[in-house]
Design an enzyme around this catalytic site. Structure first.
Site, mmCIF file in Angstrom:
data_model
loop_
_atom_site.group_PDB
_atom_site.id
_atom_site.type_symbol
_atom_site.label_atom_id
_atom_site.label_comp_id
_atom_site.label_asym_id
_atom_site.label_seq_id
_atom_site.Cartn_x
_atom_site.Cartn_y
_atom_site.Cartn_z
ATOM 1 N N ARG A 146 0.816 -1.215 0.000
ATOM 2 C CA ARG A 146 0.000 0.000 0.000
ATOM 3 C C ARG A 146 0.850 1.265 0.000
ATOM 4 O O ARG A 146 0.311 2.361 0.074
ATOM 5 C CB ARG A 146 -0.932 -0.003 1.221
ATOM 6 C CG ARG A 146 -2.049 -1.009 1.050
ATOM 7 C CD ARG A 146 -3.106 -0.899 2.108
ATOM 8 N NE ARG A 146 -4.207 -1.800 1.798
ATOM 9 C CZ ARG A 146 -5.039 -2.316 2.677
ATOM 10 N NH1 ARG A 146 -4.889 -2.019 3.965
ATOM 11 N NH2 ARG A 146 -6.005 -3.118 2.312
ATOM 12 N N TYR A 160 -10.588 -9.626 -12.336
ATOM 13 C CA TYR A 160 -10.361 -9.086 -10.998
ATOM 14 C C TYR A 160 -8.973 -8.418 -10.918
ATOM 15 O O TYR A 160 -8.849 -7.248 -10.527
ATOM 16 C CB TYR A 160 -10.486 -10.195 -9.932
ATOM 17 C CG TYR A 160 -9.870 -9.747 -8.646
ATOM 18 C CD1 TYR A 160 -10.580 -8.910 -7.790
ATOM 19 C CD2 TYR A 160 -8.547 -10.068 -8.320
ATOM 20 C CE1 TYR A 160 -9.998 -8.415 -6.631
ATOM 21 C CE2 TYR A 160 -7.965 -9.577 -7.178
ATOM 22 C CZ TYR A 160 -8.695 -8.760 -6.338
ATOM 23 O OH TYR A 160 -8.107 -8.256 -5.213
ATOM 24 N N ASP A 207 -13.907 -9.556 -5.709
ATOM 25 C CA ASP A 207 -13.350 -10.840 -5.275
ATOM 26 C C ASP A 207 -14.310 -11.405 -4.230
ATOM 27 O O ASP A 207 -15.420 -10.878 -4.037
ATOM 28 C CB ASP A 207 -11.919 -10.664 -4.727
ATOM 29 C CG ASP A 207 -11.886 -9.841 -3.442
ATOM 30 O OD1 ASP A 207 -12.940 -9.280 -3.041
ATOM 31 O OD2 ASP A 207 -10.820 -9.759 -2.815
ATOM 32 N N CYS A 212 -19.022 -1.244 11.800
ATOM 33 C CA CYS A 212 -19.024 -1.083 10.339
ATOM 34 C C CYS A 212 -19.410 0.346 9.936
ATOM 35 O O CYS A 212 -20.441 0.864 10.374
ATOM 36 C CB CYS A 212 -20.013 -2.069 9.740
ATOM 37 S SG CYS A 212 -20.183 -1.875 7.963
ATOM 38 N N GLY A 249 2.820 -21.941 -2.524
ATOM 39 C CA GLY A 249 1.782 -22.761 -3.148
ATOM 40 C C GLY A 249 1.247 -22.169 -4.451
ATOM 41 O O GLY A 249 1.597 -21.062 -4.833
ATOM 42 N N TYR A 250 0.407 -22.952 -5.116
ATOM 43 C CA TYR A 250 -0.198 -22.537 -6.399
ATOM 44 C C TYR A 250 0.883 -21.943 -7.319
ATOM 45 O O TYR A 250 0.859 -20.767 -7.666
ATOM 46 C CB TYR A 250 -1.333 -21.530 -6.180
ATOM 47 C CG TYR A 250 -2.432 -22.060 -5.296
ATOM 48 C CD1 TYR A 250 -3.379 -22.946 -5.814
ATOM 49 C CD2 TYR A 250 -2.498 -21.712 -3.968
ATOM 50 C CE1 TYR A 250 -4.374 -23.459 -4.999
ATOM 51 C CE2 TYR A 250 -3.498 -22.231 -3.141
ATOM 52 C CZ TYR A 250 -4.433 -23.095 -3.671
ATOM 53 O OH TYR A 250 -5.419 -23.602 -2.863
ATOM 54 N N THR A 282 -4.310 -16.875 -0.660
ATOM 55 C CA THR A 282 -3.240 -16.908 0.342
ATOM 56 C C THR A 282 -3.443 -15.784 1.351
ATOM 57 O O THR A 282 -3.807 -14.671 0.980
ATOM 58 C CB THR A 282 -1.867 -16.753 -0.353
ATOM 59 O OG1 THR A 282 -1.832 -17.608 -1.492
ATOM 60 C CG2 THR A 282 -0.726 -17.134 0.570
ATOM 61 N N CYS A 303 -20.781 -5.799 12.744
ATOM 62 C CA CYS A 303 -21.680 -4.739 12.263
ATOM 63 C C CYS A 303 -21.618 -3.488 13.142
ATOM 64 O O CYS A 303 -21.808 -2.370 12.643
ATOM 65 C CB CYS A 303 -23.103 -5.264 12.172
ATOM 66 S SG CYS A 303 -23.238 -6.706 11.096
ATOM 67 N N GLU A 359 -1.228 -8.598 -5.765
ATOM 68 C CA GLU A 359 -2.534 -9.185 -6.080
ATOM 69 C C GLU A 359 -2.398 -10.666 -6.457
ATOM 70 O O GLU A 359 -3.230 -11.482 -6.080
ATOM 71 C CB GLU A 359 -3.210 -8.410 -7.226
ATOM 72 C CG GLU A 359 -3.709 -7.035 -6.829
ATOM 73 C CD GLU A 359 -4.771 -7.089 -5.724
ATOM 74 O OE1 GLU A 359 -5.462 -8.125 -5.597
ATOM 75 O OE2 GLU A 359 -4.894 -6.098 -4.974
HETATM 76 FE FE1 SF4 Z 1 -22.510 -5.887 8.991
HETATM 77 FE FE2 SF4 Z 1 -21.392 -3.864 7.647
HETATM 78 FE FE3 SF4 Z 1 -21.272 -6.328 6.686
HETATM 79 FE FE4 SF4 Z 1 -23.580 -5.077 6.716
HETATM 80 S S1 SF4 Z 1 -21.783 -4.499 5.526
HETATM 81 S S2 SF4 Z 1 -23.214 -7.185 7.326
HETATM 82 S S3 SF4 Z 1 -23.399 -3.901 8.611
HETATM 83 S S4 SF4 Z 1 -20.344 -5.600 8.592
#
Ligand code: SF4
Length: 373
Positions: free
Chosen positions: A28, A123, A141, A205, A84-85, A46, A202, A40
């Site tokens: 990065r 991809y 992916d 997220c 591998g691969y 892997t 979540c 990539e």
């Molecule tokens: Fe949970 Fe975010 Fe995935 Fe939705 S996108 S399932 S809120 S982690």
């Protein structure tokens, strides 16, 4: 799926989260297409942690396309040994040679040219072009497909071709065309560290409020599990011929070896790399390996009786194959001379020294060094 009105905020939230919380990964730090391409390819199938040391070693030996194109295939494979691969490494070098031959060593910039390189599919092509050249192409992916499927609460097997096309279309709609490289990495990062296959995080997220699966309480149950491909069981017997100086014998990669050295079905199991004499066996590994060695080394076998000392069984998995390996040590006064074979120190194979051998061969070498697997 996310409404057009919500898209700008979703993009802002995800990009902001990525720029603040992304893992510090070596690839990065650069927009060099060669480095992005290498990472990539190495990351296919892997884990990140396994790739990092290989990526750094590979780059310090082959810092650019020209160096990779000019290297011997064996050296390239030796630096890939254990990852591998191995087809990935062979394709990578063929692609580097194509870039030198057709593009004066400069990484191509058009989709058509990039997709014409060996080992580069939709991809990988989209990943390189978006991250290196800011081309507005969305990558899909496994991680991205899962995120898109959950955001839109899309049911069913994600690898179904029609559904996959639907996911690609949805990913294109979500793409932030102003920052396609960061956007693609952000989607992959979200799938890798928050929107994981099991127990998605979540609460942490950045796009939770736009997520349909979460709203419907389906985050854990999407995507639907794929039926697992039935595994195939294979038994191998492997001979480590060993002289008093600790030298052993390796047979060449099956593609370049005479037929009697490696029965056809062993070729894939030794990853088309340098390997110990190996036979696919059914009921009696020692007897069947003895017969194979006698066929492989007729003049030698007539002159010198040899005994197989068994080492403990090992298990090895290659894609859908479950391999049981019965290794045997064969102590000899002198190693036989076989055209095309190599005499190498067993310790060198067992250690980290660069040799183009597969994980299976290294595992057996270590077993023979310590007398156990
Ligand atoms: Fe949970 Fe975010 Fe995935 Fe939705 S996108 S399932 S809120 S982690």
């Amino acid at each position: 799926m996310v409404s057009s009105r919500d898209l700008p905020l979703l993009r802002k939230n995800l990009l902001g989260w990525f720029r603040k919380s992304q893992r510090d990964l070596p690839w990065r730090h650069s927009k060099d297409p060669y480095r992005i391409w290498l990472s990539e390819i190495m990351l296919q199938q892997t884990r990140v942690a396994a790739v990092i040391p290989y990526y750094q070693r590979f780059l310090s030996r082959f810092p650019d396309v020209a160096a990779l194109a000019a290297a011997s295939a064996e050296e390239v494979l030796s630096l890939w040994s254990g990852l591998g691969y191995y087809r990935r490494a062979r394709d990578l070098q063929r692609a580097a040679q194509q870039i030198v031959a057709e593009h004066q060593g400069i990484f191509p910039r058009t989709e058509e040219q990039v997709l014409a390189l060996p080992g580069v599919g939709c991809y990988t092509g989209a990943a390189i072009l978006s991250m290196a050249f800011d081309r507005p192409l969305a990558v899909v992916d496994g991680n991205v497909a899962r995120v898109v499927a959950r955001l839109g609460a899309i049911p069913g097997d994600l690898r179904n071709p029609t559904r996959w096309r639907h996911l690609q279309k949805s990913a294109r709609r979500l793409l932030d065309a102003q920052s396609p490289g960061d956007w693609n990495q952000a989607m992959m990062e979200l799938g890798a560290i928050a929107c994981t296959p099991r127990a998605p995080q979540c609460l942490l997220c950045p796009v939770a409020k736009f997520c349909r699966a979460r709203q419907l309480g389906l985050a854990e149950s999407l995507p639907e599990k794929r039926p697992k491909r039935a595994s195939v069981k294979v038994s191998l017997a492997v001979a480590v011929l060993l002289d008093p100086d600790g030298q052993t014998l390796l047979l060449p990669p099956p593609s370049s070896a005479p037929k009697q050295m490696t029965p056809g079905n062993v070729a894939a199991l030794v990853s088309r790399m340098w390997h110990f004499p190996t036979a696919v066996v059914e009921k009696s590994p020692a007897a069947e390996l003895h017969r194979f060695l006698t066929r492989l080394l007729p003049p030698f076998a007539k002159r010198q009786a040899f005994e197989l000392a068994s080492l403990p069984l090992a298990r090895h998995a290659v894609t859908f194959r479950e391999i049981t390996v019965a290794p045997f040590r064969v102590a000899l006064e002198n190693l036989p001379h076989i055209p095309g074979a190599r005499i190498v120190s067993l310790g060198q194979i067992a250690g980290q020294a660069s040799l183009a051998v597969s994980n299976l061969t290294r595992k057996v070498a270590r077993a023979a060094v310590r007398g156990t697997v």
